[in-house]
Design an enzyme around this catalytic site. Structure first.
Site, PDB file in Angstrom:
ATOM      1  N   LYS A  25      92.986  39.346  36.342  1.00 40.41           N
ATOM      2  CA  LYS A  25      91.879  39.732  37.221  1.00 40.41           C
ATOM      3  C   LYS A  25      92.267  39.516  38.677  1.00 40.41           C
ATOM      4  CE  LYS A  25      90.390  35.589  38.871  1.00 40.41           C
ATOM      5  NZ  LYS A  25      90.867  35.263  40.209  1.00 40.41           N
ATOM      6  N   ASP A 152      86.411  31.733  34.625  1.00 37.72           N
ATOM      7  CA  ASP A 152      86.802  33.151  34.584  1.00 37.72           C
ATOM      8  C   ASP A 152      86.891  33.706  33.166  1.00 37.72           C
ATOM      9  OD1 ASP A 152      87.235  32.986  37.345  1.00 37.72           O
ATOM     10  OD2 ASP A 152      89.365  32.533  37.101  1.00 37.72           O
TER      11      ASP A 152
HETATM   12  O1  C5P Z   1      86.561  26.793  35.827  1.00 39.17           O
HETATM   13  P1  C5P Z   1      88.005  26.544  36.089  1.00 39.17           P
HETATM   14  O2  C5P Z   1      88.616  25.616  35.073  1.00 39.17           O
HETATM   15  O3  C5P Z   1      88.809  27.767  36.287  1.00 39.17           O
HETATM   16  O4  C5P Z   1      88.054  25.773  37.465  1.00 39.17           O
HETATM   17  C1  C5P Z   1      89.194  25.102  37.910  1.00 39.17           C
HETATM   18  C2  C5P Z   1      88.845  24.287  39.135  1.00 39.17           C
HETATM   19  O5  C5P Z   1      88.577  25.156  40.238  1.00 39.17           O
HETATM   20  C3  C5P Z   1      87.603  23.432  39.005  1.00 39.17           C
HETATM   21  O6  C5P Z   1      87.905  22.203  38.414  1.00 39.17           O
HETATM   22  C4  C5P Z   1      87.161  23.287  40.450  1.00 39.17           C
HETATM   23  O7  C5P Z   1      87.925  22.331  41.119  1.00 39.17           O
HETATM   24  C5  C5P Z   1      87.517  24.643  41.030  1.00 39.17           C
HETATM   25  N1  C5P Z   1      86.377  25.574  40.988  1.00 39.17           N
HETATM   26  C6  C5P Z   1      85.334  25.381  41.867  1.00 39.17           C
HETATM   27  N2  C5P Z   1      84.265  26.236  41.820  1.00 39.17           N
HETATM   28  C7  C5P Z   1      84.224  27.271  40.946  1.00 39.17           C
HETATM   29  C8  C5P Z   1      85.291  27.480  40.059  1.00 39.17           C
HETATM   30  C9  C5P Z   1      86.360  26.616  40.107  1.00 39.17           C
HETATM   31  O8  C5P Z   1      85.333  24.457  42.680  1.00 39.17           O
HETATM   32  N3  C5P Z   1      83.168  28.084  40.945  1.00 39.17           N
END
Ligand code: C5P
Length: 314
Positions: A25, A152
């Protein structure tokens, strides 16, 4: 003996192999709001699935194993920390089946590249194991499991172009007439940690050094409807870009190089460090890719089209 076809899916023999293809993506708009109490940022993003794919194959096995080839082979951990293994366990636990499968990953999406490669693999694993085990998990439950694995992941089951809200896990498709957009990706040496990039944005904002936040997605939605790449180019934006460049100043040069060789515009993909460039046609994308390669500022250059469908058995 009488034989008749039965249309009860539950009685059909389970497949011995399921191969699922899943896209990378990019974010056409990545608006980052305030940091929430759960450690995530409130997002308003427009996801766009592109034709750079990983492939997860699931076969019957007596335990759960994972092997891989391609991008990141040798550096990606294949143990319980891998999102593929975590996705298989999450589905098995939900469906109350044994998490037994031999999984193989063919990887083209770079690691920690801002293209949601790990999330893509988790999405592919959910779809593959659901078919292999015949668990028949309803789509909304699959989306809930997906969200538990990463912000995602639900989008990568969907694919296409979609609005993401919440922490990115709440997705709704963007209804637009079918149109193909042409992209060029500049891959970087080494990844960027997503939490680090979000933290850097918080720091820049606190210090008053971050650009104005993007705001709503109205311009981008209008641009998608016009199907004119020059109009879309002016509407693309990413609040994480300044933070990614702050951590990796060389990305500024990559973006400059891309526009110098004729891209309509360039931006950092997600949390980076991959840079993505918009071209006006497939031929133009080929020219931009050749120019970018010649500039020698990227580890590798890829062309891709979007939107494409999400994780599907092939
Ligand atoms: O959800 P995901 O595991 O991809 O997120 C990885 C990190 O990215 C989270 O632990 C956070 O630090 C950051 N993040 C965030 N806000 C979001 C998505 C991700 O701060 N909406």
């Amino acid at each position: 003996e009488a034989w008749w076809p039965d249309d009860d899916e539950q009685d059909r023999p389970l497949p011995s192999t399921v191969k699922v293809r899943v896209p990378a993506k990019i974010n056409l708009h990545l608006g980052v709001g305030p940091l929430r109490r759960d450690g995530f940022h409130e997002l308003r993003t427009v996801y766009h699935a592109i034709s750079l794919h990983d492939e997860v194959t699931a076969r019957r096995g007596d335990t759960l194993t994972l092997t891989m080839e391609g991008e990141g082979a040798g550096s990606l951990a294949l143990d319980d920390s891998n999102l593929i293994i975590r996705a298989a366990h999450a589905l098995a636990e939900f469906a109350k089946v044994n998490a037994h499968a031999r999984l193989h990953l063919r990887k083209q999406i770079p690691l920690a590249g801002g293209l949601a490669g790990g999330s893509a693999d988790a999405a592919a694993t959910l779809v593959a194991c659901d078919a292999l085990w015949g668990t028949g998990v309803p789509r909304d439950e699959l989306a809930r499991l997906a969200a538990s694995l990463g912000s995602d992941v639900p989008f990568l089951i969907h694919g296409g172009t979609a609005l993401g809200t919440g922490r990115g896990e709440a997705v709704s498709p963007v209804l637009a007439r079918a149109h193909t957009w042409h992209w060029v990706l500049g891959l970087a040496e080494g990844g960027l940690s997503t939490p680090d990039v979000y933290r850097e944005l918080d720091r820049l904002r606190l210090a008053g050094e971050a650009p104005e936040p993007l705001g709503d997605t109205d311009d981008l939605m209008a641009a998608l409807r016009q199907r004119d790449p020059a109009v879309l180019a002016a509407a693309l934006g990413n609040d994480l870009q300044a933070a990614a460049i702050s951590l990796r100043p060389a990305l500024g040069e990559v973006l400059r190089a891309g526009t110098e060789v004729g891209a309509l515009t360039g931006l950092v993909s997600g949390s980076g460090p991959t840079c993505v460039f918009l071209a006006s046609s497939a031929d133009h994308a080929g020219e931009v890719a050749a120019g970018l390669e010649k500039a020698g500022v990227c580890r590798a250059v890829r062309v891709a089209q979007g939107p494409v469908i999400g994780a599907r058995a092939i």
